[in-house]
Enzyme design. Structure first.
Site, PDB file in Angstrom:
ATOM      1  CE  LYS B 105      -2.786   1.052   3.517  1.00  0.00           C
ATOM      2  NZ  LYS B 105      -3.976   1.064   4.394  1.00  0.00           N
ATOM      3  N   PRO B 106       0.530   2.262  -0.786  1.00  0.00           N
ATOM      4  CG  PRO B 106      -0.393   3.643  -2.413  1.00  0.00           C
ATOM      5  CD  PRO B 106      -0.669   2.418  -1.616  1.00  0.00           C
ATOM      6  N   GLY B 108       1.620   6.518   3.252  1.00  0.00           N
ATOM      7  CA  GLY B 108       0.809   7.715   3.411  1.00  0.00           C
ATOM      8  C   GLY B 108      -0.664   7.458   3.182  1.00  0.00           C
ATOM      9  CB  CYS B 109      -2.636   4.923   1.435  1.00  0.00           C
ATOM     10  SG  CYS B 109      -2.847   5.729  -0.131  1.00  0.00           S
ATOM     11  CB  VAL B 110      -4.403   6.064   6.892  1.00  0.00           C
ATOM     12  CG1 VAL B 110      -3.011   6.284   7.425  1.00  0.00           C
ATOM     13  CG2 VAL B 110      -5.021   7.368   6.474  1.00  0.00           C
TER      14      VAL B 110
END
Lengths: 99, 110, 127
Positions: B105-106, B108-110
């Site tokens: 998952k990138p 900074g993606c939550v």
């Protein structure tokens, strides 16, 4: 005696202390951030070069490579892999870890 | 949820991202998409391939803003915008596309 | 920080990196915070002091160590609009390194200039 040093010589005194107490003929193995001491032309390399007259210095190759230091290792420092690490431990009567 | 495919079990984390990046193949991507009721077109593959190249080069999955900008540079302004990318990947271009591309998952993606 | 500029105006963030990579988690954690923080479109600078300069050395190869080599990610910072990387001159010299040994273009600055850069920030995060 085998000494291991796992701290950077630029930020910690571990290497300095180790070299102060390592007797003639001892082995010093640089691991983790300790491998930065194996680089040539640094502020600490004269100290390491001097120590090479009385002790054998090794550096753990996977740690050297991870840090991009593989082309900067000074003459006289020997690279060992994990198997070599085990051999060094087996060859010496005691291991002192300078943490 | 692990993915069952051709008699093999492919491990994922709880959000469906591959546990081992080396398990990825085009068929795995298609199967992940199928489970989301999504069919991968040439337009999807452009983005997935871009993401895989980006990861190979930088060892990170780009944030959505970075992805959008970079896609625009590479594939043209008609594709380098949120509307286009959200139409392709309605669950979020970075999140969903990274999953199909086998990336983490990138950051900074939550 | 006064009320008027606490809203939409970008703040100046400085991330100070003082640790070598891999020996501890500080370097990787810092980079992750930088990448996450970049989404907020602030005015971001990175400083590398002491052993922190080792984070940027070329030739890092972590295959045998079996951990992730995160040095390529510094080259992606430009995509995140993070372009101000300051490296301590004395730290490079003490380690026998020069700018050409680093994976990204940086500005090499002396301690006095580094202190000025620190002074000019709104927020400093230290790793």
């Amino acid at each position: 005696m085998l000494h291991t040093v796992n701290k950077s010589p630029f930020e910690h005194k571990a290497l300095e202390s180790c070299l102060k107490f390592a007797r003639q003929g001892s082995a010093v193995l640089l691991i983790e951030d300790g491998v930065y001491a194996a680089a040539r032309d640094t502020a600490v390399s004269p100290q390491v070069q001097k120590a090479l007259h009385s002790v054998t210095i090794y550096a753990l190759k996977p740690d050297v490579e991870a840090r991009g230091m593989q082309n900067r290792v000074m003459d006289g420092v020997r690279l060992v892999d994990y198997g070599g690490f085990v051999d060094l431990v087996a060859e010496h009567n005691a291991v002192q870890s300078w943490l | 949820m692990p993915i069952e495919m051709d008699g093999k079990t492919i491990e994922t984390d709880e959000e469906g991202y591959l546990a081992n990046r080396t398990d990825w193949s085009e068929d795995v991507a298609k199967e992940m998409a199928r489970l989301d009721s999504c069919e991968l077109t040439q337009n999807h593959w452009e983005v997935l391939n871009f993401l895989r190249e980006y990861y190979d080069e930088y060892q990170i999955a780009p944030a959505v803003r970075v992805l959008t900008k970079a896609i625009g540079k590479k594939l043209g302004a008609d594709k380098g915008n949120s509307k286009y990318l959200y139409e392709l990947f309605p669950y979020g271009p970075a999140k969903q596309a990274c999953k199909y591309a086998g990336l983490p998952k990138p950051t900074g993606c939550v | 920080m006064t009320e008027e500029n606490a809203g939409s105006v970008a703040k100046r963030f400085l991330y100070v990196n003082r640790r070598a990579p891999y020996g501890t988690l500080y370097a990787l954690e810092s980079l992750e915070v930088v990448l996450i923080g970049a989404a907020f479109e602030q005015d971001v600078s990175l400083a590398f002091l002491g052993d922190g300069v080792y984070q940027l050395t070329k030739g890092q190869d972590t295959k045998a160590l079996e951990v992730k080599n995160f040095s390529p990610a510094f080259r992606a910072l430009e995509d995140y609009d993070v372009t101000k990387l300051y490296v301590e001159k004395e730290a490079l010299e003490a380690r026998g390194l020069s700018e050409s040994d680093l994976v990204v273009p940086v500005e090499v600055v002396d301690a006095e200039r580094m202190a000025e850069i620190m002074e000019a920030q709104d927020v400093i995060l230290s790793f």
